[in-house]
Design a protein around this motif. Sequence first.
Motif, PDB file in Angstrom:
ATOM      1  N   PRO A   1       6.623  -8.841  -5.722  1.00  0.00           N
ATOM      2  CA  PRO A   1       5.788  -7.802  -6.332  1.00  0.00           C
ATOM      3  C   PRO A   1       5.781  -6.555  -5.460  1.00  0.00           C
ATOM      4  O   PRO A   1       5.806  -6.639  -4.236  1.00  0.00           O
ATOM      5  N   LYS A   2       5.799  -5.417  -6.102  1.00  0.00           N
ATOM      6  CA  LYS A   2       5.797  -4.159  -5.370  1.00  0.00           C
ATOM      7  C   LYS A   2       4.354  -3.735  -5.109  1.00  0.00           C
ATOM      8  O   LYS A   2       3.539  -3.702  -6.011  1.00  0.00           O
ATOM      9  N   ASN A   3       4.086  -3.420  -3.882  1.00  0.00           N
ATOM     10  CA  ASN A   3       2.775  -2.935  -3.483  1.00  0.00           C
ATOM     11  C   ASN A   3       2.782  -1.426  -3.655  1.00  0.00           C
ATOM     12  O   ASN A   3       3.220  -0.690  -2.790  1.00  0.00           O
ATOM     13  N   LEU A   4       2.302  -0.954  -4.786  1.00  0.00           N
ATOM     14  CA  LEU A   4       2.308   0.479  -5.075  1.00  0.00           C
ATOM     15  C   LEU A   4       1.371   1.258  -4.157  1.00  0.00           C
ATOM     16  O   LEU A   4       1.640   2.408  -3.832  1.00  0.00           O
ATOM     17  N   SER A   5       0.289   0.654  -3.757  1.00  0.00           N
ATOM     18  CA  SER A   5      -0.728   1.397  -3.013  1.00  0.00           C
ATOM     19  C   SER A   5      -0.405   1.585  -1.534  1.00  0.00           C
ATOM     20  O   SER A   5      -0.941   2.495  -0.903  1.00  0.00           O
ATOM     21  N   GLY A   6       0.448   0.777  -0.970  1.00  0.00           N
ATOM     22  CA  GLY A   6       0.725   0.858   0.466  1.00  0.00           C
ATOM     23  C   GLY A   6       1.196   2.220   0.929  1.00  0.00           C
ATOM     24  O   GLY A   6       0.678   2.785   1.901  1.00  0.00           O
ATOM     25  N   GLU A   7       2.174   2.773   0.233  1.00  0.00           N
ATOM     26  CA  GLU A   7       2.696   4.087   0.602  1.00  0.00           C
ATOM     27  C   GLU A   7       1.630   5.160   0.431  1.00  0.00           C
ATOM     28  O   GLU A   7       1.518   6.075   1.257  1.00  0.00           O
ATOM     29  N   ARG A   8       0.862   5.073  -0.638  1.00  0.00           N
ATOM     30  CA  ARG A   8      -0.182   6.068  -0.909  1.00  0.00           C
ATOM     31  C   ARG A   8      -1.314   5.981   0.113  1.00  0.00           C
ATOM     32  O   ARG A   8      -1.862   7.003   0.516  1.00  0.00           O
ATOM     33  N   ILE A   9      -1.648   4.783   0.539  1.00  0.00           N
ATOM     34  CA  ILE A   9      -2.676   4.616   1.569  1.00  0.00           C
ATOM     35  C   ILE A   9      -2.192   5.258   2.864  1.00  0.00           C
ATOM     36  O   ILE A   9      -2.936   5.993   3.520  1.00  0.00           O
ATOM     37  N   ARG A  10      -0.938   5.007   3.227  1.00  0.00           N
ATOM     38  CA  ARG A  10      -0.378   5.610   4.438  1.00  0.00           C
ATOM     39  C   ARG A  10      -0.402   7.135   4.354  1.00  0.00           C
ATOM     40  O   ARG A  10      -0.799   7.819   5.299  1.00  0.00           O
ATOM     41  N   GLU A  11       0.008   7.680   3.211  1.00  0.00           N
ATOM     42  CA  GLU A  11       0.012   9.139   3.031  1.00  0.00           C
ATOM     43  C   GLU A  11      -1.393   9.719   3.183  1.00  0.00           C
ATOM     44  O   GLU A  11      -1.577  10.731   3.856  1.00  0.00           O
ATOM     45  N   ALA A  12      -2.365   9.091   2.540  1.00  0.00           N
ATOM     46  CA  ALA A  12      -3.749   9.585   2.601  1.00  0.00           C
ATOM     47  C   ALA A  12      -4.304   9.468   4.018  1.00  0.00           C
ATOM     48  O   ALA A  12      -5.020  10.365   4.494  1.00  0.00           O
ATOM     49  N   ARG A  13      -3.979   8.379   4.696  1.00  0.00           N
ATOM     50  CA  ARG A  13      -4.443   8.186   6.074  1.00  0.00           C
ATOM     51  C   ARG A  13      -3.872   9.262   6.983  1.00  0.00           C
ATOM     52  O   ARG A  13      -4.611   9.894   7.755  1.00  0.00           O
ATOM     53  N   LYS A  14      -2.582   9.509   6.879  1.00  0.00           N
ATOM     54  CA  LYS A  14      -1.943  10.518   7.726  1.00  0.00           C
ATOM     55  C   LYS A  14      -2.454  11.919   7.396  1.00  0.00           C
ATOM     56  O   LYS A  14      -2.629  12.740   8.298  1.00  0.00           O
ATOM     57  N   LYS A  15      -2.683  12.188   6.123  1.00  0.00           N
ATOM     58  CA  LYS A  15      -3.188  13.497   5.705  1.00  0.00           C
ATOM     59  C   LYS A  15      -4.529  13.793   6.368  1.00  0.00           C
ATOM     60  O   LYS A  15      -4.823  14.933   6.707  1.00  0.00           O
ATOM     61  N   GLN A  16      -5.316  12.747   6.587  1.00  0.00           N
ATOM     62  CA  GLN A  16      -6.625  12.922   7.225  1.00  0.00           C
ATOM     63  C   GLN A  16      -6.547  12.795   8.743  1.00  0.00           C
ATOM     64  O   GLN A  16      -7.561  12.888   9.422  1.00  0.00           O
ATOM     65  N   GLY A  17      -5.351  12.554   9.265  1.00  0.00           N
ATOM     66  CA  GLY A  17      -5.178  12.465  10.709  1.00  0.00           C
ATOM     67  C   GLY A  17      -5.770  11.211  11.322  1.00  0.00           C
ATOM     68  O   GLY A  17      -6.158  11.208  12.490  1.00  0.00           O
ATOM     69  N   LEU A  18      -5.807  10.143  10.538  1.00  0.00           N
ATOM     70  CA  LEU A  18      -6.390   8.883  11.005  1.00  0.00           C
ATOM     71  C   LEU A  18      -5.311   7.934  11.505  1.00  0.00           C
ATOM     72  O   LEU A  18      -4.224   7.869  10.932  1.00  0.00           O
ATOM     73  N   SER A  19      -5.630   7.188  12.531  1.00  0.00           N
ATOM     74  CA  SER A  19      -4.759   6.106  12.975  1.00  0.00           C
ATOM     75  C   SER A  19      -5.035   4.884  12.102  1.00  0.00           C
ATOM     76  O   SER A  19      -6.054   4.822  11.401  1.00  0.00           O
TER      77      SER A  19
END
Length: 79
Positions: free
Chosen positions: A8-26
Amino acid sequence: MKSNNITPKNLSGERIREARKKQGLSQQALAEMMRASGVRISRDTVSRIETKKRLVVDFELKTFAKVLHTDILRLLESA
């Protein structure tokens, strides 16, 4: 029954990473924010989610959207 090697493809993983990086979070900071919101999750788990090695359950996805200040549907958009 023989497996077709379809995972199964985890659609949210990439988006979570993008949102986390956009906010400058580790990953650690995100895990701490998730725990503060009542979801027991570690930095390693965040990493596994972002690299599609672990799926996200519904209540986790809702909390990710909340702590990352994004829409839950945005986290489900495909790449």
